[in-house]
Motif scaffolding. Structure first.
Motif, mmCIF file in Angstrom:
data_model
loop_
_atom_site.group_PDB
_atom_site.id
_atom_site.type_symbol
_atom_site.label_atom_id
_atom_site.label_comp_id
_atom_site.label_asym_id
_atom_site.label_seq_id
_atom_site.Cartn_x
_atom_site.Cartn_y
_atom_site.Cartn_z
ATOM 1 N N ALA A 63 0.810 -0.984 -0.146
ATOM 2 C CA ALA A 63 0.033 -0.113 0.010
ATOM 3 C C ALA A 63 0.899 1.248 -0.140
ATOM 4 O O ALA A 63 0.710 2.216 -0.704
ATOM 5 C CB ALA A 63 -0.957 0.067 1.176
ATOM 6 N N ALA A 64 1.852 1.250 0.766
ATOM 7 C CA ALA A 64 2.911 2.275 1.004
ATOM 8 C C ALA A 64 3.538 2.687 -0.497
ATOM 9 O O ALA A 64 3.768 3.640 -0.859
ATOM 10 C CB ALA A 64 3.842 2.219 2.215
ATOM 11 N N ALA A 65 3.945 1.573 -1.195
ATOM 12 C CA ALA A 65 4.741 1.565 -2.244
ATOM 13 C C ALA A 65 3.902 2.105 -3.568
ATOM 14 O O ALA A 65 4.289 2.599 -4.356
ATOM 15 C CB ALA A 65 5.335 0.562 -2.819
ATOM 16 N N THR A 66 2.297 1.702 -3.546
ATOM 17 C CA THR A 66 1.732 1.737 -4.577
ATOM 18 C C THR A 66 0.555 2.828 -4.612
ATOM 19 O O THR A 66 -0.027 3.195 -5.668
ATOM 20 C CB THR A 66 0.920 0.425 -5.214
ATOM 21 O OG1 THR A 66 0.205 -0.002 -4.281
ATOM 22 C CG2 THR A 66 2.002 -0.712 -5.482
ATOM 23 N N GLY A 67 0.343 3.158 -3.374
ATOM 24 C CA GLY A 67 -0.981 3.956 -3.204
ATOM 25 C C GLY A 67 -2.299 3.114 -3.345
ATOM 26 O O GLY A 67 -3.374 3.861 -3.535
ATOM 27 N N LEU A 68 -2.359 2.003 -3.505
ATOM 28 C CA LEU A 68 -3.545 1.136 -3.720
ATOM 29 C C LEU A 68 -3.815 0.345 -2.565
ATOM 30 O O LEU A 68 -3.003 -0.036 -1.656
ATOM 31 C CB LEU A 68 -3.246 0.113 -5.146
ATOM 32 C CG LEU A 68 -2.676 0.468 -6.250
ATOM 33 C CD1 LEU A 68 -2.510 -0.602 -7.184
ATOM 34 C CD2 LEU A 68 -4.091 1.161 -7.020
ATOM 35 N N PRO A 69 -5.186 0.240 -2.298
ATOM 36 C CA PRO A 69 -5.597 -0.693 -1.268
ATOM 37 C C PRO A 69 -5.010 -2.013 -1.591
ATOM 38 O O PRO A 69 -4.993 -2.591 -2.850
ATOM 39 C CB PRO A 69 -7.127 -1.003 -1.595
ATOM 40 C CG PRO A 69 -7.445 0.270 -2.303
ATOM 41 C CD PRO A 69 -6.439 0.672 -3.496
ATOM 42 N N SER A 70 -4.483 -2.581 -0.546
ATOM 43 C CA SER A 70 -3.503 -3.793 -0.926
ATOM 44 C C SER A 70 -3.895 -4.816 0.004
ATOM 45 O O SER A 70 -4.051 -4.708 1.107
ATOM 46 C CB SER A 70 -2.006 -3.372 -0.714
ATOM 47 O OG SER A 70 -1.667 -2.496 -1.509
ATOM 48 N N ILE A 71 -3.946 -6.174 -0.252
ATOM 49 C CA ILE A 71 -4.098 -7.433 0.098
ATOM 50 C C ILE A 71 -2.927 -8.363 0.234
ATOM 51 O O ILE A 71 -2.345 -8.182 -0.925
ATOM 52 C CB ILE A 71 -5.386 -8.215 -0.578
ATOM 53 C CG1 ILE A 71 -6.654 -7.351 -0.611
ATOM 54 C CG2 ILE A 71 -5.769 -9.545 0.355
ATOM 55 C CD1 ILE A 71 -7.580 -8.081 -1.573
ATOM 56 N N ALA A 72 -2.680 -8.806 1.125
ATOM 57 C CA ALA A 72 -1.757 -9.925 1.383
ATOM 58 C C ALA A 72 -2.124 -11.024 2.225
ATOM 59 O O ALA A 72 -2.982 -10.898 3.105
ATOM 60 C CB ALA A 72 -0.364 -9.355 1.951
ATOM 61 N N ASP A 73 -1.555 -11.973 1.803
ATOM 62 C CA ASP A 73 -1.875 -13.167 2.874
ATOM 63 C C ASP A 73 -0.578 -14.014 3.060
ATOM 64 O O ASP A 73 0.497 -13.889 2.489
ATOM 65 C CB ASP A 73 -2.891 -14.347 2.085
ATOM 66 C CG ASP A 73 -2.329 -15.277 1.103
ATOM 67 O OD1 ASP A 73 -1.808 -14.763 0.266
ATOM 68 O OD2 ASP A 73 -2.107 -16.578 1.527
ATOM 69 N N VAL A 125 -5.329 -13.160 6.288
ATOM 70 C CA VAL A 125 -5.201 -12.183 5.184
ATOM 71 C C VAL A 125 -5.313 -10.596 5.776
ATOM 72 O O VAL A 125 -6.098 -10.435 6.636
ATOM 73 C CB VAL A 125 -6.259 -12.494 4.247
ATOM 74 C CG1 VAL A 125 -7.685 -12.535 4.797
ATOM 75 C CG2 VAL A 125 -6.338 -11.801 2.831
ATOM 76 N N ALA A 126 -4.637 -9.566 5.145
ATOM 77 C CA ALA A 126 -4.555 -8.406 5.656
ATOM 78 C C ALA A 126 -4.972 -7.534 4.304
ATOM 79 O O ALA A 126 -4.494 -7.803 3.260
ATOM 80 C CB ALA A 126 -3.221 -8.006 6.191
ATOM 81 N N LEU A 127 -5.781 -6.466 5.056
ATOM 82 C CA LEU A 127 -6.080 -5.419 3.770
ATOM 83 C C LEU A 127 -5.631 -4.304 4.389
ATOM 84 O O LEU A 127 -6.109 -3.924 5.557
ATOM 85 C CB LEU A 127 -7.696 -5.484 3.731
ATOM 86 C CG LEU A 127 -8.077 -4.047 2.719
ATOM 87 C CD1 LEU A 127 -7.724 -4.384 1.295
ATOM 88 C CD2 LEU A 127 -9.696 -4.216 2.750
ATOM 89 N N VAL A 128 -4.819 -3.548 3.658
ATOM 90 C CA VAL A 128 -4.535 -2.141 4.170
ATOM 91 C C VAL A 128 -4.669 -1.075 2.971
ATOM 92 O O VAL A 128 -4.430 -1.240 1.781
ATOM 93 C CB VAL A 128 -2.848 -2.288 4.262
ATOM 94 C CG1 VAL A 128 -2.210 -0.687 4.631
ATOM 95 C CG2 VAL A 128 -2.520 -2.946 5.305
ATOM 96 N N LEU A 129 -5.556 -0.034 3.525
ATOM 97 C CA LEU A 129 -5.843 1.155 2.577
ATOM 98 C C LEU A 129 -4.999 2.199 2.555
ATOM 99 O O LEU A 129 -4.109 2.262 3.501
ATOM 100 C CB LEU A 129 -7.217 1.523 3.079
ATOM 101 C CG LEU A 129 -8.357 0.469 3.285
ATOM 102 C CD1 LEU A 129 -9.565 1.156 3.440
ATOM 103 C CD2 LEU A 129 -8.495 -0.514 1.776
ATOM 104 N N PRO A 130 -4.739 2.912 1.575
ATOM 105 C CA PRO A 130 -3.961 4.058 1.400
ATOM 106 C C PRO A 130 -3.819 5.042 2.718
ATOM 107 O O PRO A 130 -3.145 5.613 2.989
ATOM 108 C CB PRO A 130 -4.227 4.737 0.071
ATOM 109 C CG PRO A 130 -4.942 3.763 -0.573
ATOM 110 C CD PRO A 130 -5.460 2.835 0.258
ATOM 111 N N ASP A 131 -5.092 5.028 3.204
ATOM 112 C CA ASP A 131 -5.347 6.015 4.567
ATOM 113 C C ASP A 131 -5.088 5.424 5.626
ATOM 114 O O ASP A 131 -4.913 6.140 6.874
ATOM 115 C CB ASP A 131 -7.002 6.303 4.472
ATOM 116 C CG ASP A 131 -7.827 5.169 5.227
ATOM 117 O OD1 ASP A 131 -7.137 4.396 5.402
ATOM 118 O OD2 ASP A 131 -8.939 5.379 5.250
ATOM 119 N N GLY A 132 -4.232 4.355 5.611
ATOM 120 C CA GLY A 132 -3.715 3.643 6.899
ATOM 121 C C GLY A 132 -4.488 2.717 7.507
ATOM 122 O O GLY A 132 -3.931 1.857 8.510
#
Length: 200
Positions: A63-73, A125-132
């Motif tokens: 999320a920090a690198a791309t500015g996109l909502p990011s999912i990782a598992d 699974v984690a979802l991190v949004l650009p707003d933190g």
């Protein structure tokens, strides 16, 4: 309007799985892209002590690198007779890839009777949004560790894991059957309301 969401993975099978689940559950307005679809950024090694820590670290980086909502598992297999190992070390248990990992677990369980061969796949699974803002969810898929590998579907420890209530290993299930009950399928389904909210 479509919301782009990054799945922080280079695993084409994981990407296909999430896309299938979104389609099956009719979540519209979300386009899932993988790491191959965005500019490269430094990816921190997985050093967390838990699946949740690893998933969150990967999603935060993305999320920090791309500015996109990011999912990782982060997922792996936890074997009861091995005190929950390989756990977060599942992918690198032997240091020599999937087949060697499977062989090592089977060797370690060589003398363990059938009644004590319980275990399960775990997925955080984690979802991190650009707003933190951050969401972390977890699912477990219980079953038994078989005595020899069977089946050619899936990857990793699928050929030696027989889910509860089934007479076939995870590697003998079709992709649709596996999506419906697997640890990753369960965890991604828990995430769907959050993805639907992003799509508005």
């Amino acid at each position: 309007m479509t919301t782009r969401v990054l799945l922080a993975s280079r695993n084409a099978k994981k990407l296909a799985e999430l896309r299938r689940i979104l389609a099956a559950e009719r979540v519209a307005g979300v386009e899932v892209v993988g790491l191959a679809d965005v500019p490269e950024f430094p990816e921190a090694p997985e050093t967390g002590a838990t699946f949740e820590e690893n998933a969150l670290a990967k999603a935060r980086d993305a999320a920090a690198a791309t500015g996109l909502p990011s999912i990782a598992d982060d997922s792996g297999i936890a074997v009861d007779a091995l005190n929950g190992m390989p756990g977060v070390l599942s992918a690198r248990w032997s240091g020599h890839g999937d087949k060697a990992n499977v062989d090592l677990v089977l060797n370690q369980l060589h003398d363990v009777p059938d009644a004590r061969r319980g275990g399960g796949f775990v997925c955080a699974v984690a979802l991190v949004l650009p707003d933190g803002s951050e969401t972390v969810l977890r699912a477990d898929w219980r079953g038994v560790i078989t005595r020899e590998p069977t089946g050619t579907n899936g990857f990793g420890y699928d050929p030696i894991f027989r889910p509860e209530g089934h007479d076939r290993t995870s590697a003998e299930l079709t992709p649709d059957e596996k999506d419906a009950i697997s640890h990753r399928g369960q965890a991604l389904r828990l995430l769907l309301p959050h993805l639907a909210a992003l799509a508005g």
